[in-house]
Design a protein around this motif. Structure first.
Motif, short mmCIF file in Angstrom:
data_model
loop_
_atom_site.label_atom_id
_atom_site.label_comp_id
_atom_site.label_asym_id
_atom_site.label_seq_id
_atom_site.Cartn_x
_atom_site.Cartn_y
_atom_site.Cartn_z
N ARG A 25 0.82 -1.21 0.00
CA ARG A 25 0.00 0.00 0.00
C ARG A 25 0.86 1.26 0.00
O ARG A 25 0.53 2.25 -0.67
CB ARG A 25 -0.94 -0.01 1.20
CG ARG A 25 -2.02 -1.09 1.12
CD ARG A 25 -2.87 -1.13 2.37
NE ARG A 25 -3.58 0.12 2.59
CZ ARG A 25 -4.42 0.34 3.59
NH1 ARG A 25 -4.64 -0.63 4.48
NH2 ARG A 25 -5.04 1.48 3.73
N ILE A 26 1.98 1.23 0.73
CA ILE A 26 2.90 2.37 0.71
C ILE A 26 3.45 2.58 -0.69
O ILE A 26 3.53 3.70 -1.20
CB ILE A 26 4.04 2.16 1.73
CG1 ILE A 26 3.49 2.16 3.15
CG2 ILE A 26 5.11 3.23 1.57
CD1 ILE A 26 4.51 1.80 4.21
N ARG A 27 3.81 1.47 -1.31
CA ARG A 27 4.35 1.54 -2.68
C ARG A 27 3.31 2.08 -3.66
O ARG A 27 3.62 2.88 -4.54
CB ARG A 27 4.81 0.15 -3.11
CG ARG A 27 5.44 0.10 -4.49
CD ARG A 27 5.81 -1.33 -4.82
NE ARG A 27 6.48 -1.45 -6.09
CZ ARG A 27 6.13 -2.30 -7.05
NH1 ARG A 27 5.10 -3.11 -6.87
NH2 ARG A 27 6.80 -2.36 -8.18
N ALA A 28 2.06 1.65 -3.52
CA ALA A 28 1.00 2.14 -4.39
C ALA A 28 0.82 3.65 -4.26
O ALA A 28 0.59 4.35 -5.25
CB ALA A 28 -0.31 1.43 -4.08
N GLY A 29 0.96 4.14 -3.02
CA GLY A 29 0.87 5.59 -2.81
C GLY A 29 1.98 6.34 -3.51
O GLY A 29 1.75 7.41 -4.09
N MET A 30 3.18 5.79 -3.50
CA MET A 30 4.30 6.43 -4.18
C MET A 30 4.12 6.39 -5.69
O MET A 30 4.40 7.36 -6.39
CB MET A 30 5.62 5.76 -3.78
CG MET A 30 5.99 5.93 -2.32
SD MET A 30 7.65 5.33 -1.95
CE MET A 30 7.45 3.56 -2.27
N MET A 31 3.62 5.28 -6.21
CA MET A 31 3.47 5.11 -7.65
C MET A 31 2.31 5.92 -8.22
O MET A 31 2.15 6.02 -9.44
CB MET A 31 3.28 3.63 -7.98
CG MET A 31 4.46 2.75 -7.61
SD MET A 31 5.96 3.14 -8.53
CE MET A 31 5.51 2.55 -10.16
N LEU A 32 1.49 6.51 -7.35
CA LEU A 32 0.40 7.37 -7.82
C LEU A 32 0.92 8.54 -8.64
O LEU A 32 0.19 9.12 -9.45
CB LEU A 32 -0.39 7.91 -6.63
CG LEU A 32 -1.64 7.14 -6.19
CD1 LEU A 32 -2.18 7.72 -4.90
CD2 LEU A 32 -2.70 7.18 -7.27
N VAL A 33 2.18 8.90 -8.43
CA VAL A 33 2.77 10.03 -9.14
C VAL A 33 2.71 9.82 -10.66
O VAL A 33 2.48 10.76 -11.42
CB VAL A 33 4.24 10.24 -8.70
CG1 VAL A 33 4.92 11.32 -9.53
CG2 VAL A 33 4.29 10.61 -7.22
N ILE A 34 2.89 8.57 -11.10
CA ILE A 34 2.95 8.30 -12.54
C ILE A 34 1.61 8.57 -13.24
O ILE A 34 1.55 9.37 -14.18
CB ILE A 34 3.45 6.87 -12.80
CG1 ILE A 34 4.90 6.73 -12.31
CG2 ILE A 34 3.35 6.52 -14.29
CD1 ILE A 34 5.48 5.35 -12.48
N GLN A 113 12.10 -1.28 -2.37
CA GLN A 113 13.10 -1.09 -1.32
C GLN A 113 12.65 0.01 -0.35
O GLN A 113 12.72 -0.15 0.87
CB GLN A 113 14.45 -0.73 -1.95
CG GLN A 113 15.06 -1.80 -2.83
CD GLN A 113 15.69 -2.93 -2.02
OE1 GLN A 113 15.60 -2.98 -0.80
NE2 GLN A 113 16.35 -3.85 -2.71
N LEU A 114 12.20 1.14 -0.91
CA LEU A 114 11.78 2.26 -0.06
C LEU A 114 10.53 1.92 0.73
O LEU A 114 10.44 2.21 1.93
CB LEU A 114 11.55 3.50 -0.93
CG LEU A 114 11.14 4.77 -0.18
CD1 LEU A 114 12.17 5.14 0.88
CD2 LEU A 114 10.95 5.93 -1.16
N ALA A 115 9.54 1.30 0.07
CA ALA A 115 8.31 0.93 0.76
C ALA A 115 8.58 -0.08 1.87
O ALA A 115 7.99 0.00 2.96
CB ALA A 115 7.30 0.37 -0.23
N SER A 116 9.47 -1.02 1.60
CA SER A 116 9.82 -2.02 2.63
C SER A 116 10.50 -1.36 3.82
O SER A 116 10.25 -1.71 4.97
CB SER A 116 10.75 -3.08 2.02
OG SER A 116 10.12 -3.75 0.96
N PHE A 117 11.36 -0.38 3.52
CA PHE A 117 12.04 0.34 4.60
C PHE A 117 11.04 1.13 5.45
O PHE A 117 11.11 1.13 6.68
CB PHE A 117 13.09 1.27 4.00
CG PHE A 117 13.81 2.09 5.02
CD1 PHE A 117 14.80 1.54 5.82
CD2 PHE A 117 13.49 3.43 5.20
CE1 PHE A 117 15.45 2.31 6.78
CE2 PHE A 117 14.14 4.20 6.15
CZ PHE A 117 15.13 3.64 6.94
N LEU A 118 10.10 1.79 4.80
CA LEU A 118 9.11 2.60 5.52
C LEU A 118 8.16 1.73 6.34
O LEU A 118 7.59 2.18 7.34
CB LEU A 118 8.31 3.46 4.54
CG LEU A 118 9.11 4.54 3.81
CD1 LEU A 118 8.24 5.23 2.77
CD2 LEU A 118 9.68 5.56 4.78
N ALA A 119 7.97 0.47 5.92
CA ALA A 119 7.04 -0.43 6.61
C ALA A 119 7.73 -1.29 7.66
O ALA A 119 7.08 -2.13 8.29
CB ALA A 119 6.35 -1.34 5.59
#
Length: 237
Positions: A25-34, A113-119
Motif C-alpha cells: 500500500r505504501i508503494r501504491a501511494g508512491m506510484m500514484l505520481v505516474i 526497497q523504499l516501501a519495505s524500509f518505511l514499513a
C-alpha cells in the motif's frame, strides 16, 4: 538486506509467496505520481490551446465578425509536443510492475526497497502474491496502451514492418483521446483505492475468476488465514 526480506516477502523460499500488504500500500501511494503526471499531460494536450500567441504582435484590425466580435491579428505558433519524459516514466512504471512480480527482480525495484524500509516498524499483513500479480498485469496492460497513445507513429511503424503492410497510419494518432483519458482516471482511482483503502480491484477480479473456475488454483486470499497466529501457536507449543 534482512529488512528487505522480512518486510516485503514473508519467506522468499516458500512455494506460495506472501508479501507484506502494508508495504504494498505504501508503494501504491508512491506510484500514484505516474498516472497523476499522465493525467496532467493529457489535460494540457487535449484541453488547453494548441497555439502560442506572441502578445506583442496583436493588433486591432478594426474589423468585426458577423457576431460583432472584434478581429485581431498577431503572430502565433502551433505547439509541438514531445512525450520523451512521459515515455521514459511509463517504461519505468512497467519496470516497477514487472519487478514486483518475482523474487529475483523485486530487489532491483527502488519503490519496493523504499516501501519495505518505511514499513519496517509496522505490523506486517501477509497476503498472497498471485492476486497482486494479476492486478499488476492489468496495470501493465494500461501502461502499455498509454505508451502506444504517446508514441503512435513508432508503434504503427513496428506493426506495419512486422506485417509488411500499411495496417496503421503513421501521420496522425489513430487512438481516440477519450480512451486514454478514461483509462488514466481509472488507473488513478484503482491506485488510490489500493493505497488509501487497501482495496485491490485486480485481486477481487482474480478471486472471482478462481471461483468461476477460469483460473484453476486455490484462492489463498479468500481463505483469510492468519499465518502469524498459526506461527505463534506452533512456537508456543
Amino acid at each position: 538486506m534482512s529488512w528487505f526480506k522480512n518486510t516485503w516477502f514473508r519467506d522468499p523460499d516458500e512455494n506460495i509467496l506472501f508479501i507484506n500488504d502494508t508495504a504494498v500500500r505504501i508503494r501504491a501511494g508512491m506510484m500514484l505520481v505516474i498516472p497523476l503526471f499522465m493525467a496532467l499531460t493529457l489535460f494540457d494536450v487535449l484541453y488547453t490551446s494548441p497555439w502560442i500567441v506572441n502578445e506583442t504582435t496583436i493588433e486591432d484590425t478594426y474589423e468585426i465578425t458577423e457576431a460583432s466580435q472584434i478581429i485581431y491579428s498577431g503572430e502565433m505558433v502551433k505547439r509541438s509536443y514531445d512525450f520523451s519524459v512521459q515515455t521514459l516514466l511509463l517504461f519505468y512504471g512497467l519496470f516497477e510492475l514487472i519487478a514486483g512480480m518475482f523474487v529475483w527482480t523485486a530487489r532491483f525495484s527502488p519503490s519496493i526497497q523504499l516501501a519495505s524500509f518505511l514499513a519496517r516498524n509496522k505490523p506486517p499483513v501477509w497476503k498472497p502474491l498471485t492476486p497482486k500479480r494479476f492486478a499488476w498485469g492489468l496495470g501493465i496492460a494500461l501502461a502499455s496502451f498509454c505508451l502506444v497513445f504517446f508514441n503512435p507513429d513508432v508503434f504503427a511503424g513496428a506493426i506495419n514492418t512486422l506485417f509488411s503492410s500499411e495496417l496503421l497510419p503513421t501521420t496522425y494518432n489513430y487512438i481516440p483521446y477519450q480512451i486514454p483519458v478514461t483509462l488514466i482516471w481509472v488507473c488513478l482511482a484503482l491506485m488510490w483505492f489500493e493505497a488509501v483503502l487497501g482495496f485491490c480491484l485486480g485481486c477481487k477480479i482474480h478471486s472471482l475468476l478462481v471461483w468461476m473456475g477460469v483460473i484453476t488454483e486455490p484462492c489463498y486470499a479468500c481463505n483469510n488465514i492468519d499465518w502469524d497466529a498459526i506461527k505463534r501457536k506452533h512456537e508456543a507449543a
